[in-house]
Design a protein around this motif. Structure first.
Motif, short mmCIF file in Angstrom:
data_model
loop_
_atom_site.label_atom_id
_atom_site.label_comp_id
_atom_site.label_asym_id
_atom_site.label_seq_id
_atom_site.Cartn_x
_atom_site.Cartn_y
_atom_site.Cartn_z
N GLY A 198 22.96 18.64 -17.43
CA GLY A 198 23.76 19.20 -18.51
C GLY A 198 25.23 19.31 -18.19
N SER A 254 20.86 23.15 -17.47
CA SER A 254 19.68 22.51 -18.05
C SER A 254 18.48 23.44 -17.99
CB SER A 254 19.35 21.23 -17.29
OG SER A 254 18.04 20.79 -17.56
N ASP A 281 16.28 17.75 -19.95
CA ASP A 281 15.75 18.30 -21.19
C ASP A 281 15.33 17.18 -22.13
OD1 ASP A 281 16.67 20.56 -19.92
OD2 ASP A 281 18.07 21.15 -21.49
N ALA A 341 21.37 17.73 -21.60
CA ALA A 341 20.89 17.51 -20.24
C ALA A 341 19.85 16.40 -20.22
CB ALA A 341 20.30 18.79 -19.66
#
Length: 330
Positions: A255, A309, A273, A270
């Motif tokens: 991120g 993240s 993610d 991110a």
């Protein structure tokens, strides 16, 4: 008395596909460039090279490594030539760089770069803040860069920032974005990345812009999306783009990022993610999530701050996501 079960240490989500989504998504990693350019800590070139090597080892096949801007403008990336010389490039992996003008292109070509990106704006205010010129003047500056790169056989990606909102101008009209996007692609660019630079987009807005671009002749096969997570909308916006057929998504490991010229911008979506969501949807990426988490934990230690993240935070405490031992290149 029976002991309660231990918490699961699963490192992957349950795979539950949704209809109408692409089978594979190309993740365009921007952490080493768009991420590090906004970090207060300036990392040594050997750490940057190690970051790129770790990202590639985790399965990423496109890693934007640096930018050939004036060192005084973005000091975090002042070592572009040195970094490129330090990389052990892997066949089949793309290592694009950002260039702002012909001087940047000269430096990129001299460093053996085989793919570049340019960076435009949908709004006049950001064009002035970021490039020091109007939208028209910036397009005129980009024209010879794209022409020369194309003559050299280099693909050229175009970033278009402020596609959904601008910190000075507020809401940005969709026809305005379409007009600048069309002009950028008419220069000869191969791909257009739509930037939600300050993270204000919502899924309906994403769909409306993609549909308007399609009506103007820019199909999703030529588009990528680049979301910032300022208001927590990046993953929702990504899913909306996937449902419209987009198959290239920009993200940054851990991120990282923001924008040095738009202070309201927070970190990029991110990569961890994004991968958690894509793998849960059964979408192929070729990326090892655990290896990626280890890389972001390793990087956070060098940046002296935790990763924003959510996936990194959730997974980093397990033994399989613990920081890897330092390599010989550190």
């Amino acid at each position: 008395m029976t002991a309660p079960p231990s918490p699961s240490s699963s490192q992957s989500p349950m795979t539950v596909p949704l209809a109408g989504l692409p089978a594979r998504v190309d993740v365009y990693e921007v952490g080493p460039r768009d991420g590090l350019q906004n970090e207060g800590t300036v990392l040594p070139v050997e750490v940057k090279a190690e970051l790129v090597h770790r990202l590639v080892a985790a399965g990423l096949r496109t890693v934007e490594v640096t930018s050939f801007v004036r060192p005084g403008v973005v000091p975090q990336l002042a070592d572009a030539e040195e970094l490129l010389a330090a990389l052990n490039r892997v066949d089949g992996v793309r290592y694009p760089v950002l260039v702002p003008n012909e001087r940047g292109l000269d430096r990129a070509l001299a460093s053996g770069v085989r793919e570049i990106a340019i960076f435009g704006s949908a709004t006049e205010s950001f064009a002035r803040a970021n490039l020091g010129r109007s939208v028209d003047e910036s397009l005129a500056m980009f024209a010879p860069v794209v022409a020369r790169a194309t003559d050299e056989g280099l693909p050229v990606r175009a970033y278009l920032s402020m596609c959904f909102g601008d910190p000075w101008e507020g809401q940005v009209a969709i026809p305005q974005v379409v007009a600048v996007a069309t002009r950028l692609m008419e220069l000869g660019c191969t791909q257009l990345s739509l930037g939600d630079t300050i993270g204000v987009a919502t899924p309906g807005h994403v769909v409306a812009l993609l549909d308007a671009l399609g009506d103007a002749g820019l199909g999703v096969d030529r588009l990528a999306v680049h979301f910032h997570d300022t208001y927590g909308q990046a993953l929702a916006n990504t899913l909306a783009a996937l449902q419209r057929g987009v198959t290239t998504v920009d993200s940054a490991a851990g991120g990282l990022g923001g924008c040095p010229f738009a202070r309201s911008a927070t970190g990029n979506l991110a990569t961890e993610d994004l991968i958690w969501q894509l793998h849960g949807l059964g979408i192929e990426t070729g990326i090892d999530l655990e290896a990626l988490v280890r890389t972001s934990v390793w990087l956070s230690e060098r940046l002296r701050r935790p990763s924003p993240s959510r996936a990194v935070r959730a997974l980093a405490s397990s033994s399989t996501a613990a920081p890897a031992a330092p390599s010989s290149e550190e």
